[in-house]
Design a protein around this motif. Structure first.
Motif, PDB file in Angstrom:
ATOM      1  N   PHE A  17       4.240  11.365   7.278  1.00 20.87           N
ATOM      2  CA  PHE A  17       4.799  10.169   7.898  1.00 20.87           C
ATOM      3  C   PHE A  17       3.894   8.958   7.682  1.00 20.87           C
ATOM      4  O   PHE A  17       4.378   7.843   7.469  1.00 20.87           O
ATOM      5  N   ALA A  18       2.571   9.163   7.702  1.00 15.47           N
ATOM      6  CA  ALA A  18       1.637   8.063   7.418  1.00 15.47           C
ATOM      7  C   ALA A  18       1.798   7.595   5.973  1.00 15.47           C
ATOM      8  O   ALA A  18       1.784   6.384   5.692  1.00 15.47           O
ATOM      9  N   ASP A  19       1.980   8.539   5.054  1.00 16.98           N
ATOM     10  CA  ASP A  19       2.190   8.202   3.636  1.00 16.98           C
ATOM     11  C   ASP A  19       3.483   7.393   3.477  1.00 16.98           C
ATOM     12  O   ASP A  19       3.511   6.369   2.781  1.00 16.98           O
ATOM     13  N   LEU A  20       4.540   7.831   4.136  1.00 14.41           N
ATOM     14  CA  LEU A  20       5.821   7.113   4.062  1.00 14.41           C
ATOM     15  C   LEU A  20       5.719   5.722   4.699  1.00 14.41           C
ATOM     16  O   LEU A  20       6.251   4.744   4.153  1.00 14.41           O
ATOM     17  N   ASP A  21       5.018   5.617   5.822  1.00 14.62           N
ATOM     18  CA  ASP A  21       4.811   4.306   6.445  1.00 14.62           C
ATOM     19  C   ASP A  21       4.080   3.373   5.483  1.00 14.62           C
ATOM     20  O   ASP A  21       4.464   2.205   5.325  1.00 14.62           O
ATOM     21  N   GLY A  22       3.042   3.893   4.837  1.00 17.83           N
ATOM     22  CA  GLY A  22       2.267   3.083   3.898  1.00 17.83           C
ATOM     23  C   GLY A  22       3.081   2.590   2.717  1.00 17.83           C
ATOM     24  O   GLY A  22       2.829   1.514   2.172  1.00 17.83           O
ATOM     25  N   ALA A  23       4.092   3.369   2.343  1.00 16.28           N
ATOM     26  CA  ALA A  23       4.961   2.992   1.217  1.00 16.28           C
ATOM     27  C   ALA A  23       6.083   2.056   1.654  1.00 16.28           C
ATOM     28  O   ALA A  23       6.833   1.552   0.819  1.00 16.28           O
ATOM     29  N   GLY A  24       6.221   1.834   2.977  1.00 15.47           N
ATOM     30  CA  GLY A  24       7.280   0.951   3.478  1.00 15.47           C
ATOM     31  C   GLY A  24       8.619   1.636   3.665  1.00 15.47           C
ATOM     32  O   GLY A  24       9.665   0.983   3.724  1.00 15.47           O
ATOM     33  N   ALA A  25       8.629   2.966   3.802  1.00 21.99           N
ATOM     34  CA  ALA A  25       9.874   3.744   3.850  1.00 21.99           C
ATOM     35  C   ALA A  25      10.730   3.473   5.079  1.00 21.99           C
ATOM     36  O   ALA A  25      11.933   3.753   5.048  1.00 21.99           O
ATOM     37  N   ALA A  26      10.171   2.917   6.138  1.00 21.95           N
ATOM     38  CA  ALA A  26      10.974   2.670   7.339  1.00 21.95           C
ATOM     39  C   ALA A  26      12.138   1.720   7.059  1.00 21.95           C
ATOM     40  O   ALA A  26      13.135   1.733   7.774  1.00 21.95           O
ATOM     41  N   GLY A  27      12.062   0.936   6.002  1.00 15.19           N
ATOM     42  CA  GLY A  27      13.143   0.027   5.636  1.00 15.19           C
ATOM     43  C   GLY A  27      14.033   0.547   4.524  1.00 15.19           C
ATOM     44  O   GLY A  27      14.913  -0.183   4.054  1.00 15.19           O
ATOM     45  N   TRP A  28      13.835   1.773   4.095  1.00 12.25           N
ATOM     46  CA  TRP A  28      14.607   2.342   2.987  1.00 12.25           C
ATOM     47  C   TRP A  28      15.791   3.147   3.501  1.00 12.25           C
ATOM     48  O   TRP A  28      15.816   3.601   4.641  1.00 12.25           O
ATOM     49  N   SER A  29      16.739   3.401   2.601  1.00  8.68           N
ATOM     50  CA  SER A  29      17.857   4.291   2.919  1.00  8.68           C
ATOM     51  C   SER A  29      17.373   5.736   2.879  1.00  8.68           C
ATOM     52  O   SER A  29      16.311   6.044   2.321  1.00  8.68           O
ATOM     53  N   HIS A  30      18.157   6.610   3.455  1.00 10.57           N
ATOM     54  CA  HIS A  30      17.854   8.039   3.436  1.00 10.57           C
ATOM     55  C   HIS A  30      17.637   8.517   1.999  1.00 10.57           C
ATOM     56  O   HIS A  30      16.655   9.192   1.693  1.00 10.57           O
ATOM     57  N   ARG A  31      18.558   8.164   1.134  1.00 12.37           N
ATOM     58  CA  ARG A  31      18.475   8.603  -0.275  1.00 12.37           C
ATOM     59  C   ARG A  31      17.202   8.098  -0.938  1.00 12.37           C
ATOM     60  O   ARG A  31      16.534   8.835  -1.667  1.00 12.37           O
ATOM     61  N   ASP A  32      16.841   6.842  -0.675  1.00 12.54           N
ATOM     62  CA  ASP A  32      15.642   6.276  -1.293  1.00 12.54           C
ATOM     63  C   ASP A  32      14.379   6.991  -0.821  1.00 12.54           C
ATOM     64  O   ASP A  32      13.469   7.230  -1.615  1.00 12.54           O
TER      65      ASP A  32
END
Length: 194
Positions: free
Chosen positions: A30-45
């Motif tokens: 989850f920290a890795d995904l946060d760092g990549a900015g994933a909170a603003g991405w679609s599920h598929r992305d």
């Protein structure tokens, strides 16, 4: 909605299993995904990024994506990417798949355990039945051989909200229990001397 009606990703997949299968803890992912900015991405992305950039196997990428979305408040437990909810229930019943299929597909047999009449959307004998529900939702029932018995898996799609999910999850648990009772009676009747 009762806590046990729908389990979150964290409740469904233990930390040890997740780490063993993906090489990292939930917190690390989850920290890795946060760092990549994933909170603003679609599920598929999010899932595609996990596969492409981090080498996560497809099923585990989907699972991590659901867990991340739930942890970040982007999705509730039981919620699909399109915003609808999906209830599921399973039960192993004491007859084979052909006999079980008849109890699903034949309206007279179905009336013995299901207290409403859905519209038939499609069927694949003897492994699945698909229904349209009166509220616009849809139901898929899959049958799988379980060594002379049958595993019945219901998925009720396109539910409007978490309350509808809780109601339908309880409904299907009850209806599948009724189906199993009928099948036990039918199995007993078929064993009786003629």
């Amino acid at each position: 909605m009762a806590d046990d009606d729908v389990r979150s990703h964290a409740a469904s997949i233990g930390e040890d299993t997740l780490h063993a299968r993906t090489g990292r803890s939930r917190e690390e992912w989850f920290a890795d995904l946060d760092g990549a900015g994933a909170a603003g991405w679609s599920h598929r992305d999010i899932a595609d990024w996990l596969v492409r950039e981090r080498g996560v196997e497809g099923w585990w990428a989907q699972s991590l994506t659901v867990g991340y979305e739930q942890a970040r408040g982007l999705r509730a437990a039981g919620q699909r990417p399109d915003g609808t909810f999906e209830a599921s229930a399973t039960k192993t019943v004491p007859l084979g798949t052909v006999a079980t299929y008849r109890l699903l597909a034949d309206p007279g047999q179905r009336a013995r355990w299901l207290d409403m009449e859905p519209s038939l959307r499609g069927a694949t004998e003897p492994t699945s039945v698909r229904w349209d529900w009166p509220d616009g939702s849809r139901v898929t029932v899959r049958l799988e051989d379980a060594g002379g018995r049958t595993r019945v898996a219901v998925q009720h799609h396109r539910l409007a909200d978490a309350d509808a999910l809780a109601v339908m999850k309880a409904f299907w648990r009850d209806r599948l229990a009724q189906l199993a009772l009928l099948e036990a009676e039918d199995a007993d009747d078929s064993d009786a001397p003629q």
